[in-house]
Write an enzyme that holds these catalytic residues in place. Structure first.
Site, PDB file in Angstrom:
ATOM      1  CB  THR A  63      18.738  34.221  50.495  1.00 15.44           C
ATOM      2  OG1 THR A  63      18.290  33.309  51.503  1.00 15.44           O
ATOM      3  CG2 THR A  63      18.250  33.709  49.142  1.00 15.44           C
ATOM      4  CE1 TYR A 123      13.296  35.440  49.311  1.00 16.13           C
ATOM      5  CE2 TYR A 123      14.292  33.478  50.260  1.00 16.13           C
ATOM      6  CZ  TYR A 123      14.277  34.844  50.086  1.00 16.13           C
ATOM      7  OH  TYR A 123      15.243  35.621  50.678  1.00 16.13           O
TER       8      TYR A 123
END
Length: 357
Positions: A132, A175
């Site tokens: 990501t 995250y």
């Protein structure tokens, strides 16, 4: 049956998280080319069984399925043993969920990835990992200026080309930490063990078979909300800019990386729509209003922890390595998704769990 006439099943390509949005599109692409696919998923996210049913109806016996939670090391090893290659797409995908339950986020994103890597090492299978842009943090080093409907970098080069892979890792939020650590583990298995691995640091992917929530899949979430007449919450002022990439282009990139994995092993690439597909939330909402022909009800909240005011992927590195490029213009792609949602997902969705393993 004699040995000579016995059918020998080819080793499958395994897609961990294969019933999810990108996974099901990737599985369909491979299966459509006659390649056997093994989908591994725990089916924890409401609705993903619809993606699996679609794959099974379309491809039948070429598709194999294993219900496995990636936190279960022995089950992961057993399921992946026959795989000739592995796409690892399973993850807890939301920043907000990671802040609420960092332990689960850690177990899924980091321990789960470790389990996949160990299984791949035992099987001798290459791994392409879905990372990501959040591994770059909130990018405070990129000065932005405010325009009418967007933020834009003060730096001319970043404004023209986007953020490249040399910007530096800066993990933020649980995250970002779990995905960033997993990203680095995947790359290190190429260095330490010679395992052919590669990482794709994704920007915002959208397209058919996507379940949209506030926290993940926001292009689909905006469209579903607008089509259903539901209120859309904007965190911040809506001038945040992202590059959005149609899933068909993302699938092409994943397949191209696997095809060249021996040449690209140990490398990470940004994957997004690039400057030509960069939009602010405000711009996207205006386009959605035009598509739906109706006003959109908005509610504003404070910006969320770790949010990047500007992220557009500089994709020149993956373009040079693979000859890949994003082909679907964002307006065309958003209209394509709107059409698909009208046909398949217009009914209000249950509140989705924001992880899939």
């Amino acid at each position: 049956m004699s040995q000579r006439h016995r059918t020998v099943r080819k080793a499958p390509v395994a897609i961990v998280g294969g019933s999810g949005f990108i996974g099901s599109n990737l599985a369909d692409s491979l299966l459509s080319d006659g390649k056997p696919v093994l989908v591994i998923d725990n089916f924890s996210r409401p609705g993903v069984e619809q993606n699996l049913e679609w794959l099974q109806r379309k491809h039948g016996s070429h598709l194999s399925v294993e219900t496995v939670d990636i936190r279960d090391q022995s089950r992961v090893a057993s399921a992946l043993a026959p795989a000739k290659a592995i796409f690892h797409l399973a993850a807890q995908t939301a920043v907000t969920t990671s802040l609420l339950d960092p332990a689960k986020d850690l177990e899924i994103n980091l321990k789960g990835t470790f389990n996949v890597l160990e299984a791949a090492r035992q099987a001798g299978a290459p791994v392409v990992f879905a990372s990501t842009n959040k591994v770059y943090g909130s990018l405070p080093q990129i000065a932005v200026r405010e325009a009418d409907d967007r933020y834009e970098p003060a730096d001319d080069a970043i404004r023209a080309n986007g953020v490249d892979e040399t910007i530096g890792l800066d993990f933020c939020t649980p995250y970002g930490c779990s995905k960033g650590a997993a990203d680095q583990y995947v790359l290190d298995y190429a260095k330490s063990y010679g395992l052919p691995t590669a990482v794709l640091r994704m920007s915002c992917i959208y397209g058919p078979r996507q379940f949209g929530t506030e926290d993940q899949g926001w292009v689909a979430h905006f469209l579903l909300s607008a089509l259903s007449g539901r209120l859309i919450t904007i965190y911040g002022d809506g001038k945040q800019v992202r590059d959005i990439l149609h899933v068909s282009d993302a699938v092409a990139a994943y397949r191209a990386v696997l095809a060249r994995i021996e040449d690209l092993k140990g490398q990470a690439f940004n994957l997004g729509g690039g400057p030509r597909n960069a939009v602010s939330l405000r711009t996207l909402l205006s386009e959605i209003a035009a598509i739906t022909g109706r006003d959109i009800a908005l509610h504003h909240e404070l910006a969320r922890t770790g949010d990047q005011p500007f992220f557009v992927a500089d994709t020149r590195r993956i373009e040079a390595a693979l000859g890949w490029r994003a082909h679907v213009p964002w307006r065309e792609g958003v209209r394509d998704l709107a059409s698909w949602l009208l046909r398949h997902r217009l009914q209000p969705l249950p509140e989705a769990q924001r992880y899939v393993a």
